[in-house]
Design an enzyme around this catalytic site. Structure first.
Site, PDB file in Angstrom:
ATOM      1  CG  ASP A 227      -3.521   2.439   0.144  1.00 40.34           C
ATOM      2  OD1 ASP A 227      -4.418   1.941   0.618  1.00 40.34           O
ATOM      3  OD2 ASP A 227      -2.899   3.436   0.852  1.00 40.34           O
ATOM      4  CG  HIS A 274       0.545   5.853  -1.367  1.00 36.64           C
ATOM      5  ND1 HIS A 274      -0.126   6.594  -0.785  1.00 36.64           N
ATOM      6  CD2 HIS A 274       0.150   4.641  -1.191  1.00 36.64           C
ATOM      7  CE1 HIS A 274      -1.075   6.199  -0.158  1.00 36.64           C
ATOM      8  NE2 HIS A 274      -0.943   4.798  -0.496  1.00 36.64           N
ATOM      9  CB  CYS A 382      -2.904  12.389  -3.029  1.00 33.47           C
ATOM     10  SG  CYS A 382      -0.911  12.057  -3.018  1.00 33.47           S
TER      11      CYS A 382
HETATM   12  N1  LIG Z   1       6.235   7.376   3.231  1.00 28.87           N
HETATM   13  C1  LIG Z   1       4.675   7.533   2.560  1.00 28.87           C
HETATM   14  C2  LIG Z   1       3.836   7.667   3.405  1.00 28.87           C
HETATM   15  C3  LIG Z   1       2.648   8.307   2.975  1.00 28.87           C
HETATM   16  C4  LIG Z   1       1.941   7.705   2.186  1.00 28.87           C
HETATM   17  C5  LIG Z   1       0.421   8.580   1.872  1.00 28.87           C
HETATM   18  C6  LIG Z   1       0.243   9.724   2.006  1.00 28.87           C
HETATM   19  O1  LIG Z   1      -1.079  10.469   1.871  1.00 28.87           O
HETATM   20  C7  LIG Z   1       1.152  10.083   2.937  1.00 28.87           C
HETATM   21  C8  LIG Z   1       2.266   9.328   3.467  1.00 28.87           C
HETATM   22  C9  LIG Z   1       4.909   8.015   1.154  1.00 28.87           C
HETATM   23  O2  LIG Z   1       4.944   7.477   0.351  1.00 28.87           O
HETATM   24  O3  LIG Z   1       4.541   7.536   0.216  1.00 28.87           O
HETATM   25  N1  LIG Z   2      -1.508   9.008  -3.075  1.00 25.47           N
HETATM   26  C1  LIG Z   2      -0.829   9.414  -2.199  1.00 25.47           C
HETATM   27  N2  LIG Z   2      -1.394   9.694  -0.921  1.00 25.47           N
HETATM   28  N3  LIG Z   2       0.422   9.791  -2.210  1.00 25.47           N
HETATM   29  C2  LIG Z   2       1.053  10.399  -1.438  1.00 25.47           C
HETATM   30  C3  LIG Z   2       2.730   9.841  -1.239  1.00 25.47           C
HETATM   31  C4  LIG Z   2       3.335  10.757  -0.135  1.00 25.47           C
HETATM   32  C5  LIG Z   2       4.665  10.291  -0.051  1.00 25.47           C
HETATM   33  N4  LIG Z   2       4.593   9.345   1.353  1.00 25.47           N
HETATM   34  C6  LIG Z   2       5.635  11.446   0.372  1.00 25.47           C
HETATM   35  O1  LIG Z   2       6.180  11.443   1.353  1.00 25.47           O
HETATM   36  O2  LIG Z   2       6.281  11.840  -0.569  1.00 25.47           O
END
Ligand SMILES: N[C@@H](Cc1ccc(O)cc1)C(=O)O
Ligand SMILES: NC(=[NH2+])NCCC[C@H](N)C(=O)O
Length: 398
Positions: A227, A274, A382
């Site tokens: 991503d 992410h 995001c």
């Molecule tokens: N544990 C992840 C999972 C996640 C990723 C994207 C999301 O929109 C939500 C959750 C978070 O870094 O990054």
């Molecule tokens: N670009 C995104 N969708 N980022 C979301 C990251 C969410 C991340 N897994 C957390 O729990 O904090």
């Protein structure tokens, strides 16, 4: 205007704000469970994280403070639709309109994706079918690097064709001279998935059992999946998080594709995927990080930058949800701010301590309402895709 976005902080001119229209459910199946495994935990009291003080001690690669409510999916083959309450979707849409209005009032041109039509329940490929979610976290599936749109190869089946909803916009930028590339699309059978991170790298072992992959005539082995939200863009340098074989393949693709134009720096297992709730660049020389450990894991040039460590979120910053609500993010999600200029950031109004911290660091903070970020997986970074900023391909690393 022409597509031009090289960094995360320079004055913002055009942005896309995601849409949650017709969000009806999440679908639990292998790709969803793998992607969110770190956030989905069984109802096991021994895994509960009772106090916020645990958070600051948490290792950088692991989200903490879960709502431990998910029951294990029965059987390897099952697809299971989990409905999302309409009230939360309505409130989310209200908050998204507020975000779009705030950006417009700051002089930024706001674009929106095509809304997901109400009856587009499924996407079907030769190898599988999945139900579709709206183009909400639009940071995730498109990487803007300078004058180029790169559609990244998704990790979740439900999101396979999400960038199609940005087509009119991409066509318009293309007609004004943008480059436009689509990374190789995975066949995405069960056998395409690298399970090693889930099985070994999650602190404390896997939080969610992942079923054995089922064979398919379309199996080709582990594929490129990645991503855009795994990247931090800093002028002519890009930092990319690699946690699995999927990411490693994709970052090699990016490096070959961008050679001579951008330098790609790998960081390993900074998070499961992410990085925008781990680290953001607020301006040249200044990072916002979840912890000092995150900053120390970055490439050497960035370790020399100043850092603001985000305050530990408090339980009261978040709404209380019913027991069956599925929580998709860690409580650090409000760190996911959006810069509209090197001195101005949009921050969730529900995070007063983060607002104070940034104001003390002399930022102009624009508070914006965003209630259900833990239910829908993202904060302001995001939910947005910055397509035009003033900055260029500067070298901030030397
Ligand atoms: N544990 C992840 C999972 C996640 C990723 C994207 C999301 O929109 C939500 C959750 C978070 O870094 O990054
Ligand atoms: N670009 C995104 N969708 N980022 C979301 C990251 C969410 C991340 N897994 C957390 O729990 O904090």
């Amino acid at each position: 205007m022409r597509l031009n976005s090289f960094d995360e902080w320079s004055p913002l001119r055009e942005v896309v704000v995601g849409s949650a229209e017709n969000y009806v459910s999440h679908e639990r199946e292998l790709s969803f469970d793998l992607f969110f495994h770190d956030n989905l935990v069984q109802d096991n009291p021994s895994r509960r994280k009772p106090s916020t003080t645990d958070l600051s001690a948490a290792p950088p690669c692991r989200s903490e403070w879960y709502y431990p409510r998910l029951k294990t999916r029965r059987g390897g083959s099952g697809r299971q639709r989990l409905p999302v309450a309409q009230r939360y979707v309505d409130e989310l849409n209200e908050d998204l309109e507020g975000l779009a209005d705030t950006l417009s009032s700051l002089g930024v041109t706001v674009h929106r994706p095509l809304p997901l039509p109400p009856d587009t329940a499924e996407v079907t490929t030769p190898a599988w079918s999945a139900s579709v979610v709206p183009p909400l976290n639009i940071r995730d599936n498109t990487l803007i690097v300078g004058d180029e749109i790169i559609e990244t190869p998704p990790m979740i089946r439900s999101r396979y064709f999400e960038t199609q909803l940005l087509k009119p916009l991409f066509q318009a930028y293309f007609s004004r001279g943008a480059r436009w590339s689509v990374m190789p699309r995975p066949l995405m059978t069960d056998a395409s998935f690298d399970l090693s991170y889930v099985r070994t790298a999650t602190a404390g072992g896997p939080t969610e059992p992942v079923g054995e992959p089922r064979p398919s005539p379309w199996d080709v082995g582990v594929e490129m999946m990645f991503d855009a939200a795994q990247c931090l863009r800093l002028g002519r340098d890009i930092v990319a998080n690699v946690s699995t074989e999927h990411h490693a393949l994709a970052v090699s693709w990016l490096e070959r594709h961008l050679v001579g134009r951008f330098r790609v720096h790998r960081v390993h297992q900074l998070s499961d995927s992410h990085i925008d709730s781990m680290v953001l660049a607020l301006r040249p020389g200044l990072l916002l990080v979840r912890s000092a450990a995150v900053a120390d894991a970055l490439p050497p040039a960035l370790r020399r930058w100043d850092r603001i460590v985000a305050p530990t979120p408090r339980r009261n910053d978040f709404p209380r949800y019913e027991d069956d609500a599925l929580i998709l993010t860690s409580p650090f999600i409000d760190l996911n701010v959006l810069s509209v200029a090197p001195d101005t950031v949009l921050v969730n109004e529900a995070s007063p301590e983060l607002i104070r911290t940034l104001e003390e660091a002399k930022f102009t903070v624009v508070p914006v309402r965003h209630r259900h970020r833990r239910l829908f997986g993202g904060g302001f970074h995001c939910f947005t895709l910055d397509t035009v900023r003033e900055g260029g391909p500067e070298d901030y690393f030397t």
